[in-house]
Design an enzyme around this catalytic site. Structure first.
Site, PDB file in Angstrom:
ATOM      1  N   ASP A  59       0.929  -1.283  -0.061  1.00 34.16           N
ATOM      2  CA  ASP A  59       0.166  -0.003   0.042  1.00 34.16           C
ATOM      3  C   ASP A  59       1.069   1.247  -0.020  1.00 34.16           C
ATOM      4  O   ASP A  59       1.173   1.871   1.161  1.00 34.16           O
ATOM      5  CB  ASP A  59      -0.823  -0.143   1.351  1.00 34.16           C
ATOM      6  CG  ASP A  59      -1.709   1.165   1.300  1.00 34.16           C
ATOM      7  OD1 ASP A  59      -1.954   1.896   0.556  1.00 34.16           O
ATOM      8  OD2 ASP A  59      -2.205   1.445   2.724  1.00 34.16           O
ATOM      9  N   ASP A  64       2.657  10.317  -9.642  1.00 31.60           N
ATOM     10  CA  ASP A  64       3.498  10.954 -10.051  1.00 31.60           C
ATOM     11  C   ASP A  64       3.341  11.003 -11.564  1.00 31.60           C
ATOM     12  O   ASP A  64       2.270  10.531 -11.815  1.00 31.60           O
ATOM     13  CB  ASP A  64       4.948  10.273  -9.915  1.00 31.60           C
ATOM     14  CG  ASP A  64       6.283  11.285  -9.622  1.00 31.60           C
ATOM     15  OD1 ASP A  64       6.130  11.997 -10.540  1.00 31.60           O
ATOM     16  OD2 ASP A  64       7.208  11.091  -8.907  1.00 31.60           O
ATOM     17  N   ARG A 211      -5.645  -2.433  13.801  1.00 31.35           N
ATOM     18  CA  ARG A 211      -5.820  -2.359  15.159  1.00 31.35           C
ATOM     19  C   ARG A 211      -6.735  -3.491  16.002  1.00 31.35           C
ATOM     20  O   ARG A 211      -6.322  -3.932  16.733  1.00 31.35           O
ATOM     21  CB  ARG A 211      -5.780  -0.944  15.808  1.00 31.35           C
ATOM     22  CG  ARG A 211      -4.476  -0.144  15.579  1.00 31.35           C
ATOM     23  CD  ARG A 211      -5.110   1.128  15.728  1.00 31.35           C
ATOM     24  NE  ARG A 211      -5.680   1.653  14.477  1.00 31.35           N
ATOM     25  CZ  ARG A 211      -6.185   2.985  14.416  1.00 31.35           C
ATOM     26  NH1 ARG A 211      -5.926   3.808  15.338  1.00 31.35           N
ATOM     27  NH2 ARG A 211      -6.989   3.289  13.430  1.00 31.35           N
TER      28      ARG A 211
HETATM   29  O1  C5P Z   1      -6.054  -0.067  12.326  1.00 31.98           O
HETATM   30  P1  C5P Z   1      -7.136   0.163  11.484  1.00 31.98           P
HETATM   31  O2  C5P Z   1      -8.010  -1.040  11.300  1.00 31.98           O
HETATM   32  O3  C5P Z   1      -7.951   1.470  11.754  1.00 31.98           O
HETATM   33  O4  C5P Z   1      -6.297   0.261   9.979  1.00 31.98           O
HETATM   34  C1  C5P Z   1      -6.669   0.619   8.554  1.00 31.98           C
HETATM   35  C2  C5P Z   1      -5.544   0.417   7.692  1.00 31.98           C
HETATM   36  O5  C5P Z   1      -6.244   1.032   6.507  1.00 31.98           O
HETATM   37  C3  C5P Z   1      -4.644   1.302   7.919  1.00 31.98           C
HETATM   38  O6  C5P Z   1      -3.302   0.773   7.487  1.00 31.98           O
HETATM   39  C4  C5P Z   1      -4.954   2.553   7.098  1.00 31.98           C
HETATM   40  O7  C5P Z   1      -3.964   3.402   6.787  1.00 31.98           O
HETATM   41  C5  C5P Z   1      -5.635   1.867   6.089  1.00 31.98           C
HETATM   42  N1  C5P Z   1      -6.566   2.734   5.453  1.00 31.98           N
HETATM   43  C6  C5P Z   1      -7.504   3.320   6.074  1.00 31.98           C
HETATM   44  N2  C5P Z   1      -8.356   4.308   5.414  1.00 31.98           N
HETATM   45  C7  C5P Z   1      -8.246   4.514   4.073  1.00 31.98           C
HETATM   46  C8  C5P Z   1      -7.085   3.822   3.204  1.00 31.98           C
HETATM   47  C9  C5P Z   1      -6.364   3.056   4.110  1.00 31.98           C
HETATM   48  O8  C5P Z   1      -8.014   3.059   7.152  1.00 31.98           O
HETATM   49  N3  C5P Z   1      -9.048   5.456   3.378  1.00 31.98           N
END
Ligand code: C5P
Length: 232
Positions: A59, A64, A211
């Site tokens: 990810d 660019d 998380r």
């Molecule tokens: O800990 P959590 O379940 O909130 O993690 C969600 C993951 O998805 C993180 O790596 C976050 O950066 C990613 N993400 C997000 N929302 C977005 C794009 C990516 O939460 N729109």
């Protein structure tokens, strides 16, 4: 498209990542490597997690000029990741160049998905900072359509948008959805959340869960619960 739970390995070192993945013993969950871990450890972390038998969503959200993205994607393709992404706001030309770069000599390539508008962007900041005046839902759907027209496989979106994306772009167009929480769990800083069961019902293809699994007392049990609710 195979439904799966992708664990967001948002750690800042290989040591912490492997201490976490070692808990899974025989299981090989699909993992997401984001900027934090990739910038900390570089391509070796991708190779090592791959060597251990996991699928990888890298990810890095490329954005660019088309030629630079094409060359960057060619390198990521050689790393043998299973899924990667870019910003749809880089335009269709950039997205097409990305696919060219990502496609291997044998014609195979990782799944390529687009970020539409980040979920941290709201109507006000989009209008004021980006000077985009259309309703944000329309912008998200327009970017999803552009990604489809450029030949991409799908988009990252909130689980609440997954149904609408499928309506607009077809059920074969992949939706990868973060913002997943258990019904009895902490929401944290995520604003618009869904349970794995709800994400399944609305038709998400992949859920990205950080998380609720990485910070759980028993991460393996939390992962199993996600799989039960989302896949079974
Ligand atoms: O800990 P959590 O379940 O909130 O993690 C969600 C993951 O998805 C993180 O790596 C976050 O950066 C990613 N993400 C997000 N929302 C977005 C794009 C990516 O939460 N729109």
């Amino acid at each position: 498209m195979g439904k799966d739970v992708i664990i967001a390995c948002d750690f800042d070192s290989a040591e912490k990542t492997f201490a976490f993945l070692d808990k899974f013993e025989g299981k090989k969950p699909f993992v997401k490597i984001g900027m934090e871990l990739y910038y900390a450890e570089g391509p070796s972390i991708v190779r090592e997690i791959k060597r251990r038998g996991h699928k990888i969503f890298l990810d890095l959200k490329l954005h660019d000029i088309p030629n630079t993205v094409k060359k960057g994607m060619a390198v990521l393709s050689r790393l043998d990741v299973d899924m990667t992404n870019l910003h749809a706001s880089g335009t269709k030309n950039m997205m097409k160049a990305a696919i060219e770069g990502l496609t291997r000599e044998d014609g195979s390539r990782p799944i390529l998905i687009a970020v539409t508008q980040l979920t941290s962007t709201d109507q006000e900041s989009m209008e004021n900072d980006l000077l985009i005046k259309a309703p944000i839902d329309e912008v998200v759907m327009h970017y999803a359509s552009c990604a489809k027209e450029a030949g991409l496989d799908g988009v990252v979106c909130s689980p609440l948008e997954a149904g609408k994306v499928h309506d607009r772009c077809g059920n074969g167009f992949v939706t990868v959805t973060p913002g997943v929480r258990f019904a009895d769990g902490d929401v944290g800083d995520q604003k618009r959340v869904m349970t794995p069961a709800e994400a399944k019902k609305i038709g998400s293809d992949y859920i990205v869960v950080g998380r609720p699994i990485t910070a759980a007392d028993d991460p393996v049990a939390a992962y199993d619960r996600c799989c039960r609710e989302f896949i079974d």
